[in-house]
Design a protein around this motif. Structure first.
Motif, PDB file in Angstrom:
ATOM      1  N   TRP A 240       0.833  -1.198   0.000  1.00 36.00           N
ATOM      2  CA  TRP A 240       0.000   0.000   0.000  1.00 36.00           C
ATOM      3  C   TRP A 240       0.871   1.252   0.000  1.00 36.00           C
ATOM      4  O   TRP A 240       1.974   1.270   0.543  1.00 36.00           O
ATOM      5  CB  TRP A 240      -0.906   0.021   1.219  1.00 36.00           C
ATOM      6  N   SER A 241       0.358   2.311  -0.587  1.00 38.55           N
ATOM      7  CA  SER A 241       1.063   3.593  -0.581  1.00 38.55           C
ATOM      8  C   SER A 241       1.039   4.165   0.830  1.00 38.55           C
ATOM      9  O   SER A 241       0.174   3.814   1.644  1.00 38.55           O
ATOM     10  CB  SER A 241       0.379   4.575  -1.535  1.00 38.55           C
ATOM     11  N   PRO A 242       1.967   5.082   1.144  1.00 40.67           N
ATOM     12  CA  PRO A 242       1.948   5.707   2.469  1.00 40.67           C
ATOM     13  C   PRO A 242       0.612   6.387   2.768  1.00 40.67           C
ATOM     14  O   PRO A 242       0.137   6.355   3.904  1.00 40.67           O
ATOM     15  CB  PRO A 242       3.089   6.728   2.385  1.00 40.67           C
ATOM     16  N   MET A 243       0.008   6.998   1.746  1.00 39.85           N
ATOM     17  CA  MET A 243      -1.264   7.680   1.967  1.00 39.85           C
ATOM     18  C   MET A 243      -2.363   6.685   2.312  1.00 39.85           C
ATOM     19  O   MET A 243      -3.152   6.904   3.238  1.00 39.85           O
ATOM     20  CB  MET A 243      -1.663   8.492   0.730  1.00 39.85           C
ATOM     21  N   ARG A 244      -2.429   5.566   1.597  1.00 40.01           N
ATOM     22  CA  ARG A 244      -3.453   4.567   1.908  1.00 40.01           C
ATOM     23  C   ARG A 244      -3.221   3.965   3.286  1.00 40.01           C
ATOM     24  O   ARG A 244      -4.166   3.754   4.050  1.00 40.01           O
ATOM     25  CB  ARG A 244      -3.466   3.465   0.847  1.00 40.01           C
ATOM     26  N   ALA A 245      -1.957   3.688   3.590  1.00 38.78           N
ATOM     27  CA  ALA A 245      -1.649   3.141   4.913  1.00 38.78           C
ATOM     28  C   ALA A 245      -2.072   4.116   6.005  1.00 38.78           C
ATOM     29  O   ALA A 245      -2.620   3.722   7.039  1.00 38.78           O
ATOM     30  CB  ALA A 245      -0.156   2.838   5.024  1.00 38.78           C
ATOM     31  N   GLY A 246      -1.818   5.410   5.765  1.00 46.27           N
ATOM     32  CA  GLY A 246      -2.197   6.414   6.744  1.00 46.27           C
ATOM     33  C   GLY A 246      -3.696   6.521   6.911  1.00 46.27           C
ATOM     34  O   GLY A 246      -4.211   6.603   8.035  1.00 46.27           O
ATOM     35  N   LEU A 247      -4.428   6.511   5.796  1.00 44.05           N
ATOM     36  CA  LEU A 247      -5.883   6.609   5.872  1.00 44.05           C
ATOM     37  C   LEU A 247      -6.481   5.363   6.533  1.00 44.05           C
ATOM     38  O   LEU A 247      -7.511   5.443   7.213  1.00 44.05           O
ATOM     39  CB  LEU A 247      -6.468   6.805   4.473  1.00 44.05           C
ATOM     40  N   THR A 248      -5.828   4.224   6.344  1.00 43.50           N
ATOM     41  CA  THR A 248      -6.291   2.994   6.985  1.00 43.50           C
ATOM     42  C   THR A 248      -6.200   3.104   8.502  1.00 43.50           C
ATOM     43  O   THR A 248      -6.952   2.439   9.233  1.00 43.50           O
ATOM     44  CB  THR A 248      -5.462   1.790   6.496  1.00 43.50           C
ATOM     45  N   SER A 249      -5.308   3.949   8.992  1.00 48.65           N
ATOM     46  CA  SER A 249      -5.123   4.092  10.436  1.00 48.65           C
ATOM     47  C   SER A 249      -6.195   4.959  11.094  1.00 48.65           C
ATOM     48  O   SER A 249      -6.219   5.066  12.328  1.00 48.65           O
ATOM     49  CB  SER A 249      -3.745   4.709  10.722  1.00 48.65           C
ATOM     50  N   LEU A 250      -7.082   5.560  10.320  1.00 47.85           N
ATOM     51  CA  LEU A 250      -8.071   6.476  10.900  1.00 47.85           C
ATOM     52  C   LEU A 250      -8.965   5.814  11.958  1.00 47.85           C
ATOM     53  O   LEU A 250      -9.302   6.460  12.958  1.00 47.85           O
ATOM     54  CB  LEU A 250      -8.922   7.099   9.787  1.00 47.85           C
ATOM     55  N   PRO A 251      -9.420   4.553  11.788  1.00 47.72           N
ATOM     56  CA  PRO A 251     -10.205   3.937  12.870  1.00 47.72           C
ATOM     57  C   PRO A 251      -9.454   3.898  14.200  1.00 47.72           C
ATOM     58  O   PRO A 251     -10.061   4.063  15.263  1.00 47.72           O
ATOM     59  CB  PRO A 251     -10.485   2.526  12.344  1.00 47.72           C
ATOM     60  N   PHE A 252      -8.146   3.681  14.146  1.00 41.39           N
ATOM     61  CA  PHE A 252      -7.333   3.732  15.366  1.00 41.39           C
ATOM     62  C   PHE A 252      -7.407   5.125  15.978  1.00 41.39           C
ATOM     63  O   PHE A 252      -7.590   5.271  17.200  1.00 41.39           O
ATOM     64  CB  PHE A 252      -5.889   3.362  15.042  1.00 41.39           C
ATOM     65  N   CYS A 253      -7.254   6.153  15.132  1.00 38.59           N
ATOM     66  CA  CYS A 253      -7.302   7.533  15.623  1.00 38.59           C
ATOM     67  C   CYS A 253      -8.644   7.836  16.277  1.00 38.59           C
ATOM     68  O   CYS A 253      -8.708   8.471  17.332  1.00 38.59           O
ATOM     69  CB  CYS A 253      -7.061   8.512  14.471  1.00 38.59           C
ATOM     70  N   ILE A 254      -9.730   7.376  15.658  1.00 39.29           N
ATOM     71  CA  ILE A 254     -11.062   7.635  16.204  1.00 39.29           C
ATOM     72  C   ILE A 254     -11.224   6.941  17.552  1.00 39.29           C
ATOM     73  O   ILE A 254     -11.721   7.526  18.521  1.00 39.29           O
ATOM     74  CB  ILE A 254     -12.147   7.169  15.214  1.00 39.29           C
ATOM     75  N   GLY A 255     -10.798   5.686  17.627  1.00 38.63           N
ATOM     76  CA  GLY A 255     -10.884   4.964  18.894  1.00 38.63           C
ATOM     77  C   GLY A 255     -10.068   5.629  19.985  1.00 38.63           C
ATOM     78  O   GLY A 255     -10.537   5.785  21.125  1.00 38.63           O
ATOM     79  N   ALA A 256      -8.841   6.041  19.651  1.00 40.25           N
ATOM     80  CA  ALA A 256      -7.984   6.708  20.631  1.00 40.25           C
ATOM     81  C   ALA A 256      -8.583   8.047  21.048  1.00 40.25           C
ATOM     82  O   ALA A 256      -8.506   8.446  22.219  1.00 40.25           O
ATOM     83  CB  ALA A 256      -6.584   6.900  20.058  1.00 40.25           C
ATOM     84  N   PHE A 257      -9.189   8.752  20.096  1.00 46.72           N
ATOM     85  CA  PHE A 257      -9.804  10.051  20.394  1.00 46.72           C
ATOM     86  C   PHE A 257     -10.938   9.888  21.405  1.00 46.72           C
ATOM     87  O   PHE A 257     -11.084  10.681  22.340  1.00 46.72           O
ATOM     88  CB  PHE A 257     -10.337  10.667  19.108  1.00 46.72           C
ATOM     89  N   LEU A 258     -11.743   8.844  21.235  1.00 50.96           N
ATOM     90  CA  LEU A 258     -12.905   8.647  22.099  1.00 50.96           C
ATOM     91  C   LEU A 258     -12.513   8.334  23.537  1.00 50.96           C
ATOM     92  O   LEU A 258     -13.202   8.728  24.489  1.00 50.96           O
ATOM     93  CB  LEU A 258     -13.786   7.521  21.550  1.00 50.96           C
ATOM     94  N   THR A 259     -11.407   7.610  23.716  1.00 47.65           N
ATOM     95  CA  THR A 259     -11.041   7.184  25.072  1.00 47.65           C
ATOM     96  C   THR A 259      -9.921   8.006  25.696  1.00 47.65           C
ATOM     97  O   THR A 259      -9.735   7.947  26.919  1.00 47.65           O
ATOM     98  CB  THR A 259     -10.625   5.703  25.078  1.00 47.65           C
ATOM     99  N   ALA A 260      -9.181   8.781  24.908  1.00 52.14           N
ATOM    100  CA  ALA A 260      -8.066   9.544  25.467  1.00 52.14           C
ATOM    101  C   ALA A 260      -8.555  10.566  26.486  1.00 52.14           C
ATOM    102  O   ALA A 260      -7.910  10.787  27.519  1.00 52.14           O
ATOM    103  CB  ALA A 260      -7.282  10.247  24.362  1.00 52.14           C
ATOM    104  N   THR A 261      -9.691  11.186  26.214  1.00 56.43           N
ATOM    105  CA  THR A 261     -10.230  12.160  27.169  1.00 56.43           C
ATOM    106  C   THR A 261     -11.127  11.500  28.215  1.00 56.43           C
ATOM    107  O   THR A 261     -11.044  11.812  29.402  1.00 56.43           O
ATOM    108  CB  THR A 261     -11.021  13.239  26.420  1.00 56.43           C
ATOM    109  N   THR A 262     -11.976  10.577  27.779  1.00 52.44           N
ATOM    110  CA  THR A 262     -12.932   9.974  28.716  1.00 52.44           C
ATOM    111  C   THR A 262     -12.259   9.074  29.742  1.00 52.44           C
ATOM    112  O   THR A 262     -12.783   8.888  30.839  1.00 52.44           O
ATOM    113  CB  THR A 262     -13.999   9.166  27.953  1.00 52.44           C
ATOM    114  N   SER A 263     -11.098   8.500  29.409  1.00 54.71           N
ATOM    115  CA  SER A 263     -10.449   7.597  30.362  1.00 54.71           C
ATOM    116  C   SER A 263     -10.044   8.328  31.636  1.00 54.71           C
ATOM    117  O   SER A 263     -10.218   7.810  32.745  1.00 54.71           O
ATOM    118  CB  SER A 263      -9.216   6.940  29.722  1.00 54.71           C
ATOM    119  N   VAL A 264      -9.502   9.547  31.491  1.00 50.78           N
ATOM    120  CA  VAL A 264      -9.066  10.308  32.660  1.00 50.78           C
ATOM    121  C   VAL A 264     -10.226  11.069  33.293  1.00 50.78           C
ATOM    122  O   VAL A 264     -10.332  11.168  34.517  1.00 50.78           O
ATOM    123  CB  VAL A 264      -7.937  11.290  32.268  1.00 50.78           C
TER     124      VAL A 264
END
Length: 584
Positions: free
Chosen positions: A329-353
């Motif tokens: 995969w191209s770097p751009m596709r690999a990066g866009l594939t990581s978006l679900p990780f970003c969304i999951g981390a976003f949801l719990t990074a603030t709520t966890s603390v």
């Protein structure tokens, strides 16, 4: 005096007090009115640093091509930054305690900005290497000030929110670096190609300097401290002997001197500890306040942090290899594939603390570890089920779960580690936290060589063996070779595939891939699809092994979380100085 478990309130009660501000004494402290504006500057600077660590990996092939650089030079562009960063974190933290955290932060930002400019303008490989090493060193001065300024600027009531935002920024930077790096390189804006990933730091850094000088309030240790030069030499020497072989082990072929260096680092670091004890008795100005380790929240939090980032270091590198080389995969596709990780981390990074930890205590972090394991397990199933035919959509659920788990576990750790740190040692503690994280990443990166690459050649050979019956038929029917010639081609193809998998630089073409049976145009057209499938399947198998190891590491992290004390006590509520208090 030790506090019994019957007398101590639960971690749930204490963390709730932390985030709701029940401590009346803390409420009487006059808070800096510009603290939230200062936090914005700190988080942007931290994001800039963390982004650079990831984004350079994506742009490495473009750097190598444009500068006509060797593989080793490009490795130093990446490793030089990491090594210099890891070695200056403890020093940078203590310099902030001694000379002022705001002053050292601004010096770090200025140096990081200047070296970003020189890296973006580099015309020779050596110029880029020097710029990156210096960039890592200035980053090591800048980054420890972020946690220490947060620690001394915000009240207990607000500190959880500030740390939550810091954790969110870290998670986003680590993953968005893939997408942003791919976009910048592929779009080639203004014809700058990879140079833009460094030059974009310049305007951001200048704004940070100007704005930060106005909104950040200076702070330092209340009593005069002196820089421990001998301690600095011992700490730096011990860390070099330990970290350098870990970072460069695979590139150098794991030489015997590397193992000797890592073993020899132990007495050097023990000598550092002995000197710190003597320095504490002598003048109270050690480089590292060893008394901090007597506090369970500090020592147990560091242990969890170290082991957790060993796993994350493995996963981050293995994940990039799996997507960009294994799947092509191209770097751009690999990066866009990581978006679900970003969304999951976003949801719990603030709520966890702010929500989960106050309500459920350390059980919330352990639940995050369970969710992380669920994500890793689902990724193992997807990689095995789809092999080289996996798509970005197949990875949405696994990556989302991994992101949820990551945010829940990682975000509260800096808060836990620094919860009982006296203000005078905030910089030193911050440097230790960041050094601990970098050491975890370095160990994880070294384990990639064993866990991922160690089985790659065998997985490649096994994958090719499964292709042989169909490949023989296609070579005879399509390429027009005889059955005997087909067997010769298959043997050469298998040798080439295994040798390619064993190369340090996976872009290198082994001599076995240039032999006569593999140069026929009709033969190569048939082999192309098989080679792509074999690469995808073998990388998927190796990545599955890595994920199983990460699951084991996460299980260890889950158990270590039981060492986190039931009560997290803070300096604001009258806790004794580090080294004088124990918590049970």
């Amino acid at each position: 005096m030790a506090i019994s478990s019957e007398q101590a309130p639960s971690v749930e009660t204490e963390v709730e007090r932390l985030t709701t501000g029940a401590d009346a004494a803390a409420d009487t402290v006059k808070l800096d009115p510009k603290r939230w504006a200062a936090l914005l500057v700190l988080l942007v600077s931290a994001f800039m640093d963390l982004l650079d660590g990831t984004i350079a990996n994506v742009a490495a092939p473009s750097m190598q091509q444009e500068l006509a650089a060797g593989y080793s030079a490009i490795q130093w562009v990446l490793v030089g930054y990491q090594l210099a960063f890891a070695l200056t974190l403890i020093l940078g933290g203590r310099l902030g305690d001694i000379f002022g955290r705001k002053r050292m932060f601004l010096i770090g930002v200025a140096g990081f900005t200047l070296t970003s400019l020189t890296a973006g303008l580099a015309q020779e490989p050596w110029q880029l290497v020097i710029s990156r090493v210096l960039q890592g060193a200035f980053s090591g001065i800048m980054v420890p000030q972020v946690l220490s300024i947060i620690h001394v600027t915000f009240s207990d009531k607000e500190r959880g929110t500030a740390f939550a935002l810091h954790g969110l920024v870290g998670g986003l930077a680590a993953t968005l670096g893939l997408a942003l790096g791919g976009l910048m390189v592929e779009w080639d804006l203004f014809g700058l190609s990879w140079r833009l990933i460094f030059l974009v730091n310049v305007p951001i850094g200048l704004v940070g300097l100007l704005y930060g000088s106005k909104v950040i309030t200076e702070s330092k240790a209340p009593q005069a401290l002196r820089l421990d030069l001998l301690g600095l030499v011992l700490a730096t020497g011990g860390l070099v002997m330990l970290v350098y072989p870990l970072l460069q082990g695979r590139e150098l072929g794991w030489p015997a001197w590397g193992y000797a260096s890592m073993i020899a680092s132990l007495p050097v670091l023990l000598g550092f500890v002995a000197w710190q004890r003597r320095k504490s008795r002598k003048d109270g100005s050690p480089l590292v306040e060893l008394g901090l380790f007597r506090t369970r929240s500090f020592s147990s939090g560091l242990a969890v942090n170290l082991i957790f980032y060993v796993g994350m270091g493995m996963f981050t590198i293995g994940w990039t290899l799996y997507m960009q080389i294994g799947q092509g995969w191209s770097p751009m596709r690999a990066g866009l594939t990581s978006l679900p990780f970003c969304i999951g981390a976003f949801l719990t990074a603030t709520t966890s603390v702010m929500v989960l930890v106050p309500k459920f205590g350390r059980k919330a972090m352990q639940l995050g570890a369970v969710v992380l394991v669920a994500g890793l397990g689902s990724y193992i199933w997807v990689a095995g089920e789809y092999g080289s035919d996996v798509t970005s959509w197949h990875l949405v659920v696994p990556l989302f779960l991994i992101g949820l788990g990551f945010g829940t576990v990682a975000t509260p750790l800096p808060l836990i580690v620094t919860s009982e740190v006296p203000h005078k040692d905030a910089g030193s503690a911050s440097g230790l936290v960041n050094t601990n994280t970098q050491l975890g990443f370095a160990i994880g990166g070294a384990l990639v060589s064993v866990v991922f690459f160690g089985g790659l050649a065998g997985n490649t050979g096994a994958g090719v063996d499964q292709q042989i019956p169909q490949l023989r038929q296609d070579l005879v029917a399509t390429a027009g070779v005889t059955p005997g010639e087909a067997d010769t081609v298959i043997a050469a193809y298998r040798t080439c595939s295994v040798d390619r998998a064993g190369e340090k630089d996976l872009a290198t073409v082994p001599e076995s891939c240039t032999v006569a049976p593999l140069r026929d145009q009709k033969v190569t057209s048939v082999l192309a699809g098989y080679q792509e499938d074999a690469t995808g399947t073998s990388f998927a198998a190796s990545f599955q092994t890595l994920l199983w190891v990460f699951i084991g590491i996460t299980a260890v992290v889950f158990l270590l979380m039981f060492a986190i004390p039931r009560r997290l006590r803070h300096e604001g509520e009258g806790a004794p100085e580090a080294g004088q208090a124990t918590v049970s």
